[in-house]
Design an enzyme around this catalytic site. Structure first.
Site, mmCIF file in Angstrom:
data_model
loop_
_atom_site.group_PDB
_atom_site.id
_atom_site.type_symbol
_atom_site.label_atom_id
_atom_site.label_comp_id
_atom_site.label_asym_id
_atom_site.label_seq_id
_atom_site.Cartn_x
_atom_site.Cartn_y
_atom_site.Cartn_z
ATOM 1 N N GLN A 1 -22.532 17.470 13.853
ATOM 2 C CA GLN A 1 -22.806 18.010 15.181
ATOM 3 C C GLN A 1 -23.911 19.069 15.124
ATOM 4 O OE1 GLN A 1 -21.252 16.516 17.537
ATOM 5 N NE2 GLN A 1 -21.917 17.677 19.334
ATOM 6 N N GLN B 1 -24.127 31.155 19.751
ATOM 7 C CA GLN B 1 -22.717 31.441 19.507
ATOM 8 C C GLN B 1 -21.877 30.179 19.307
ATOM 9 O OE1 GLN B 1 -21.612 33.994 22.796
ATOM 10 N NE2 GLN B 1 -22.157 35.842 21.652
ATOM 11 N N THR C 1 -1.603 8.419 2.419
ATOM 12 C CA THR C 1 -2.257 8.759 3.676
ATOM 13 C C THR C 1 -1.695 10.065 4.235
ATOM 14 O OG1 THR C 1 -0.622 7.571 4.997
ATOM 15 C CG2 THR C 1 -2.528 6.306 4.216
ATOM 16 N N GLU D 1 -4.249 7.878 -2.378
ATOM 17 C CA GLU D 1 -3.167 8.653 -3.004
ATOM 18 C C GLU D 1 -2.214 9.216 -1.959
ATOM 19 O OE1 GLU D 1 -3.447 10.834 -6.504
ATOM 20 O OE2 GLU D 1 -5.300 9.917 -7.202
ATOM 21 N N GLY E 1 0.840 -1.195 0.000
ATOM 22 C CA GLY E 1 0.000 0.000 0.000
ATOM 23 C C GLY E 1 0.868 1.235 0.000
#
Length: 397
Positions: A342, A285, A371, A369, A134
């Site tokens: 969130q 906010q 890590t 392409e 890899g």
């Protein structure tokens, strides 16, 4: 080419606006269908051919549009407002599938293959990764043995983008049993899909990116003529891949910016419409802080990508900067996707939520392409080399 006439700029802006309308009016409404069916509809593939999207980066002499990297970045950002699966379909024709042949191929290879890639007649695939290779891609085991006027390829490849659809593969294989300096044991071959002995496995089942097809590729006594060795010389395959990889990393960074823009749009829209305690949550906010952080992240990534694209067009060495872009932009869009979930709250965790799908999709960008950790190594190595050179020259003290 780094300077553009007013006419060329107008033409590029017209193209950008056309893609923008096509993406938002045509592709975005298809996102759920692509996710459910696991494929981009055939009629969309044909539309992309007609629009010339497969040939954006292929020079005009080979039937493409010949866009600069800076122009490519602008269009990829527009294209990736929609699901990343649409861009994935085009990615190898725009990137290593065509750019490797363009950079190091013979005139015969360019004339034979690039026009068919530019038109979308052939969807390209690039086969480097293997089950045991890899990040250390030069450790690949696929072998290419010279037999008369043919090479015989044996081995397997893993997670190959577009493999189920591809009409032609760029296959990286060892032409030497020993690992040679400069990775000169690796060569690159152009292998048509219908070559006897080449087979493709079932499409992979992934966390995200439904509709962006990947699969294993198997090579069992695959015979390809010597004329299909890219550049006509052994030992250049790894360098060919690296040449194309810098531009590919800029392209992926632009993809992250496009996805980040869409996520921020969804956050703004939802927070304006969602009411709690008698007012929109956009008034709170802590929600505003997440939106502001996302915009700052996005702006930084976009500036990095566009500046690196301009440097690339000036033929500067941008390997370290391309890694900076890829590392920052892929991490950036992950942060924005997390904030989006969130802000959406429980709704963002549901499978029918656009931000839930994007959250899973963008996780891939930190992996393929190169890590994030590989980008860190590239950046650190480049900086160390620069430091040692400047120190040897008596600079920087």
């Amino acid at each position: 080419m780094t300077e553009f006439s007013a006419a060329a700029a107008d033409e590029n802006e017209t193209l950008r606006e056309g893609i923008r309308r096509y993406v938002r009016n045509r592709l975005v409404p298809l996102e759920e269908r692509v996710a459910e069916e696991g494929a981009v509809p055939d009629e969309v593939v044909q539309e992309m051919r007609q629009l010339g999207l497969f040939g954006l980066t292929v020079p005009e002499v080979y039937g493409g549009l010949g866009l600069t990297v800076a122009q490519e970045v602008e269009l990829v950002i527009e294209l990736t407002w929609a699901s990343a699966a649409f861009r994935s379909l085009l990615s190898m024709n725009l990137g290593v599938g065509s750019q490797g042949i363009l950079a190091d191929g013979t005139d015969e290879q360019r004339n034979k293959w690039l026009p068919r890639m530019a038109s979308g007649e052939l969807i390209a695939a690039f086969a480097l990764t293997e089950p045991d290779s890899g990040s250390d891609s030069a450790a690949l085991r696929t072998r290419a043995r010279l037999d008369g006027d043919h090479y015989v390829l044996d081995g397997s490849k893993r997670f190959i983008s577009n493999a189920p659809l591809a009409g032609v593969f760029t296959i990286m294989a060892r032409t030497s049993a020993e690992r040679l300096p400069g990775n000169a044991h690796v060569s690159a071959f152009i292998v048509p899909r219908d070559t006897p002995g080449l087979s493709v496995g079932q499409p992979d089942k992934k966390m995200g990116h439904s509709g962006a097809l990947t699969a294993d590729v198997y090579l069992d006594g695959v015979r390809v003529p010597v004329s299909n060795l890219i550049g006509g010389r052994e030992g250049r395959g790894f360098q060919t891949a690296m040449k194309a990889l810098d531009r590919g990393r800029i392209n992926i960074s632009a993809l992250c910016v496009g996805q980040g823009r869409r996520l921020l749009h969804e956050m703004l829209s939802f927070s304006a419409d969602r009411h709690q305690f008698g007012r929109p949550i956009a008034d709170f906010q802590l929600v505003q802080a997440m939106i502001a952080d996302s915009q700052a992240d996005l702006y930084a990534a976009e500036c990095m990508v566009k500046e690196t694209a301009r440097r690339c067009d000036r033929r500067e060495n941008i390997s370290m900067y391309a890694s900076c872009c890829k590392m920052f932009a892929s991490e950036m869009v992950g942060r924005i996707a997390d904030r989006a979930v969130q802000i959406f709250g429980g709704s963002g965790y549901m499978r029918d939520s656009v931000v839930e799908r994007f959250y899973r999709d963008v996780r891939l960008f930190r992996l393929y392409e190169g890590t994030t950790q590989i980008q860190q190594l590239v950046i650190a190595k480049a900086l160390r080399q620069q430091f040692e050179k400047s120190t040897a020259n008596g600079e920087g003290r």
